[in-house]
Scaffold this active site. Structure first.
Site, PDB file in Angstrom:
ATOM      1  N   GLU A 569       0.823  -1.194   0.000  1.00  0.00           N
ATOM      2  CA  GLU A 569       0.000   0.000   0.000  1.00  0.00           C
ATOM      3  C   GLU A 569       0.861   1.249   0.000  1.00  0.00           C
ATOM      4  O   GLU A 569       0.575   2.210  -0.714  1.00  0.00           O
ATOM      5  CB  GLU A 569      -0.884  -0.004   1.256  1.00  0.00           C
ATOM      6  CG  GLU A 569      -1.599   1.313   1.482  1.00  0.00           C
ATOM      7  CD  GLU A 569      -2.249   1.342   2.845  1.00  0.00           C
ATOM      8  OE1 GLU A 569      -3.099   2.214   3.041  1.00  0.00           O
ATOM      9  OE2 GLU A 569      -1.919   0.534   3.704  1.00  0.00           O
ATOM     10  N   ALA A 702      -5.568   8.167   7.895  1.00  0.00           N
ATOM     11  CA  ALA A 702      -5.687   6.811   7.354  1.00  0.00           C
ATOM     12  C   ALA A 702      -4.504   6.457   6.464  1.00  0.00           C
ATOM     13  O   ALA A 702      -3.771   7.320   5.984  1.00  0.00           O
ATOM     14  CB  ALA A 702      -6.987   6.673   6.568  1.00  0.00           C
ATOM     15  N   CYS A 703      -4.316   5.147   6.235  1.00  0.00           N
ATOM     16  CA  CYS A 703      -3.330   4.662   5.276  1.00  0.00           C
ATOM     17  C   CYS A 703      -3.832   4.948   3.858  1.00  0.00           C
ATOM     18  O   CYS A 703      -5.022   4.820   3.603  1.00  0.00           O
ATOM     19  CB  CYS A 703      -3.122   3.158   5.419  1.00  0.00           C
ATOM     20  SG  CYS A 703      -2.437   2.629   7.008  1.00  0.00           S
ATOM     21  N   PRO A 704      -2.967   5.331   2.922  1.00  0.00           N
ATOM     22  CA  PRO A 704      -1.514   5.448   3.055  1.00  0.00           C
ATOM     23  C   PRO A 704      -1.039   6.854   3.398  1.00  0.00           C
ATOM     24  O   PRO A 704       0.137   7.140   3.347  1.00  0.00           O
ATOM     25  CB  PRO A 704      -1.037   5.063   1.662  1.00  0.00           C
ATOM     26  CG  PRO A 704      -2.075   5.621   0.754  1.00  0.00           C
ATOM     27  CD  PRO A 704      -3.372   5.451   1.493  1.00  0.00           C
ATOM     28  N   MET A 705      -1.986   7.774   3.733  1.00  0.00           N
ATOM     29  CA  MET A 705      -1.594   9.166   3.967  1.00  0.00           C
ATOM     30  C   MET A 705      -0.656   9.304   5.164  1.00  0.00           C
ATOM     31  O   MET A 705       0.246  10.160   5.171  1.00  0.00           O
ATOM     32  CB  MET A 705      -2.833  10.030   4.172  1.00  0.00           C
ATOM     33  CG  MET A 705      -3.767  10.029   2.976  1.00  0.00           C
ATOM     34  SD  MET A 705      -2.902  10.502   1.465  1.00  0.00           S
ATOM     35  CE  MET A 705      -4.147  10.085   0.247  1.00  0.00           C
TER      36      MET A 705
END
Length: 764
Positions: A569, A702-705
């Site tokens: 990711e 949140a992922c991928p931030m």
């Protein structure tokens, strides 16, 4: 010689592992430290909480019926009750419990096997031609070399702490069935003036920036295989890139040094090893069945005859046969493995009858015709693929996102869907015998897509803001000592359309097949253009509102997303999103000046690079605002484009699109653009420890931030400085530290804090 020998050092290492495992279970050892200990033993954490996959080394894919029986019992007792054959001819046990790991490793050692070096930055499972010792075209049987070299590498301490994994393969002939021409160290058997030896290839590899091996030595006596393997390994150990995992394989080192300097370093190590002594390798005599006077085959019924023609070949030893047993997705149920092991133990050469291949299939050997026919009912029971065309059982797929932290897509599920589509299609599948279809779930080549006739590797695309699973399409690999080439990436298709796409490609090939020597020749002449045209017809998928089916991946009951994809990711998946927008933007730039097309250019140009700044704006208004703030006001895009974001004058939007694409071309691996200068962010002394140089709270991100923001923070820091971040439970703490570590940085610690986690990172 039926398998490699476990040196005393492996038992010593296991004692240390048991102690570390006990400390981890008691909370005295942190997870990251324990990971560095368990991974070299081939133990990997799986997606499911508290479950692990254990790799078992099988040099040359060789094991005895007794070992097969014991492995089956081990799987039944401690793991999922099946054995999974890997694309290196080894075996994996899936879904083992954390508390059972020492018992599993101990049981492997008792049967003469180990997982040591099965994973991590180690000398991995040494592979060989599955027909070694029985193929009529081989120079000689390479089996003793693969087994003895495995034993020698197992006892060499520096085999377990390399910059990256190190792979070795043996082939018995120029057909290169062992894959020697595209691996770190590859040997192809030769006989020169009556002496057995090898042509040596070095620094090949698949995955990111695939490279064919360089022909290094034309003839190397077989007694010197360890001498040169060890010398090459030592050069890799001393000069390999330990900072950046993505540029750490041997193929990157030889490109950095140049072949001349690399060769000089290797021969320097060779001389030092000669002077030191102890490099000699003991090679036992290869096993060979005593030929029979007759090779007559008993009468076969129609069903048996079809199976025999598809999967059975005569050995070079008269009167003996080998049968390929295709294992669906590389899986062999424990009950079937036990039954097969018991049956084989009753045959004359049963102890020398089993090999697993790097195509994830089982190979039986040294069987007389009546022995092989007596196994026919059992083979049909354990392998449904044995009653079908060979192309179906020859398909290869890695586990992908179903269990692998790197996976983007689920290729195993895709293989099942492709098989169903091919069985329904009105085509002659038996005419496709030997055709190679390989799938990987990400750019890493665990499914060996680069050596396929028709290969695929997973990616993520986006339609209307929604991600969906897709595959890059590769075609036309050739595997041959003097002409090996990798498959060429030429197109992409959605995962949803993959089964129909594969079916249509095979129809095209069958129509052209009578006029070409092989698939690669057709690809070179006219096939590539036809396949690209075909793929273009599957390029579009319906909107999410029209049909949600293309937004699911095979074998998943959830809408496709990058959540929980770990490194996949945080790297490959992130770049896929950028590339998807870039591709769509380029297509729009080639379009006309209609209002609708210009509006599309504005949205795509504004959205394409937002992810590099940790922004996840979804609606058009938020996208335009974020782009204006971060890229126009931030000085990365010329301020003259500011009015275009407000809708005037629209005709110049094409220039904006070109400027964004040009900016992307200046981005480095830290997501920093050429125009940017590092900016120091102040430390929040109230929130961080006194030794940290920077602190950021990414709870709620949140992922991928969260990874993108962390990567940007590190890009602005000096080597050796400490960054502390706060992350949420779940996917963030599971994924971000792994991704940061794989960028070459050091994770100093992870501590639970409230509902989240505090992570300390040292920039490298």
């Amino acid at each position: 010689m039926s398998h490699y020998t476990l040196p005393p050092s492996v038992a010593e290492d296991f004692a240390s592992f048991k102690e570390s495992h006990a400390d981890f279970m008691a909370g005295k050892l942190d997870a990251l430290t324990f990971k560095t200990i368990r991974v070299p033993f081939g133990i990997y954490e799986q997606r499911e909480s508290d479950t692990y996959m254990v790799r078992v080394k099988l040099a040359g894919g060789i094991l005895t019926p007794a070992q097969l029986h014991s492995l089956a019992l081990l799987a039944e007792h401690y793991a999922k009750p099946h054995l999974h054959v890997t694309t290196r001819g080894g075996v994996q046990l899936h879904y083992a419990k954390l508390q059972d790991l020492p018992q599993i490793i101990q049981a492997l050692h008792e049967m003469g096997l180990t997982g040591r070096g099965g994973g991590g930055n180690t000398v991995r499972n040494i592979t060989a031609d599955p027909y070694a010792g029985i193929a009529p075209d081989e120079a000689f049987d390479v089996t003793p070399c693969a087994l003895s070299l495995t034993t020698k590498m197992l006892e060499t301490k520096d085999s377990y702490s390399l910059p990256r994994k190190f792979k070795i393969a043996f082939s018995g002939s120029s057909e290169d069935r062992g894959g020697a021409t595209y691996i770190d160290v590859g040997f192809i058997a030769k006989i020169h003036e009556g002496v057995r030896g090898f042509r040596l290839f070095v620094a090949g590899g698949m995955g990111a920036k695939s490279r064919l091996g360089s022909a290094f030595i034309d003839f190397l006596p077989q007694e010197e295989i360890f001498l040169f393997s060890q010398a090459i390994k030592q050069v890799f150990d001393q000069h390999g890139n330990r900072k950046n995992k993505h540029a750490a394989r041997l193929r990157f080192l030889i490109e950095e040094l140049g072949e001349a300097q690399f060769r000089e370093l290797v021969f320097k190590e060779v001389q030092a090893l000669r002077d030191q002594g102890g490099w000699e390798i003991k090679l036992e005599e290869a096993f060979e069945a005593i030929p029979l006077e007759s090779d007559e085959i008993p009468p076969l019924n129609q069903e048996q005859k079809l199976w025999w023609n598809r999967f059975v070949i005569p050995q070079k030893q008269k009167g003996y046969y080998s049968a390929k047993v295709p294992l669906k997705l590389g899986d062999l149920e424990s009950e079937h493995a036990k039954s097969l092991a018991q049956a084989l133990q009753g045959f004359k050469y049963g102890k020398e009858s089993i090999r697993f291949g790097s195509d994830q299939n089982l190979y039986l050997r040294n069987l007389q015709a009546d022995e092989l026919l007596s196994l026919y009912p059992l083979i049909q029971e354990l392998s449904g693929q044995s009653s079908r065309a060979r192309i179906l059982g020859d398909m290869v797929a890695c586990t992908g996102a179903a269990t692998c932290q790197l996976g983007i897509t689920r290729p195993r599920g895709a293989v099942v869907a492709i098989e169903k589509a091919l069985q329904k299609a009105n085509i002659d599948l038996d005419a496709l015998q030997g055709f190679r279809i390989h799938l990987s779930g990400c750019p890493n080549s665990c499914g060996k897509h680069a050596i396929a006739d028709l290969g695929f590797f997973g990616k993520v695309n986006r339609e209307g803001g929604h991600p969906y699973p897709a595959y890059n399409v590769l075609v036309g690999a050739i595997i041959q000592e003097d002409s090996t080439r990798f498959a060429k990436k030429i197109a992409e298709v959605s995962a949803y359309a993959l089964p129909l796409f594969v079916t249509e490609v095979l129809k095209l090939w069958l129509h052209a097949k009578p006029h070409y020597a092989n698939f690669a020749a057709w690809v070179d002449q006219e096939g590539e253009a036809q396949i690209i045209h075909l793929a273009s017809s599957y390029a579009k998928i319906p909107s999410f509102e029209e049909d949600k089916n293309p937004y699911f991946d095979y074998g998943s009951e959830e809408i496709f997303s990058l959540k929980g994809r770990g490194v996949g990711e945080c790297s490959a998946g992130m770049y896929d999103l950028i590339e998807a927008d870039k591709k769509a933007l380029k297509e729009a730039l080639e379009g006309g000046d209609e209002e609708e097309n210009l509006a599309k250019i504005r949205l795509l140009a504004s959205r394409m690079l937002l992810i590099t700044k940790g922004e996840e704006a979804r609606d058009e208004r938020s996208v335009l605002q974020a782009f204006g703030r971060l890229f126009v006001e931030g000085g990365l895009i010329d301020s003259s484009f500011a009015p275009l974001l407000e809708g005037r004058p629209r005709i110049e939007l094409k220039a904006l699109g070109e400027a964004v694409i040009a900016l992307y071309g200046t981005m480095d691996n830290s997501l920093k653009f050429a125009k940017e200068q590092p900016k120091e962010a102040p430390l929040d002394p109230a929130s961080s420890s006194s030794s940290a140089h920077r602190f950021k709270d990414y709870q709620g991100v949140a992922c991928p931030m969260n990874f993108v923001k962390t990567k940007m923070d590190l890009a602005q820091m000096q080597s050796g400085e400490i960054l502390e971040i706060l992350l949420d439970e779940g996917a963030p703490i599971e994924n971000v530290p792994k991704s940061v570590a794989n960028e070459g940085h050091l994770i100093l610690g992870q501590t639970k804090e409230g509902k989240g986690w505090r992570v300390r990172i040292q920039k490298r």
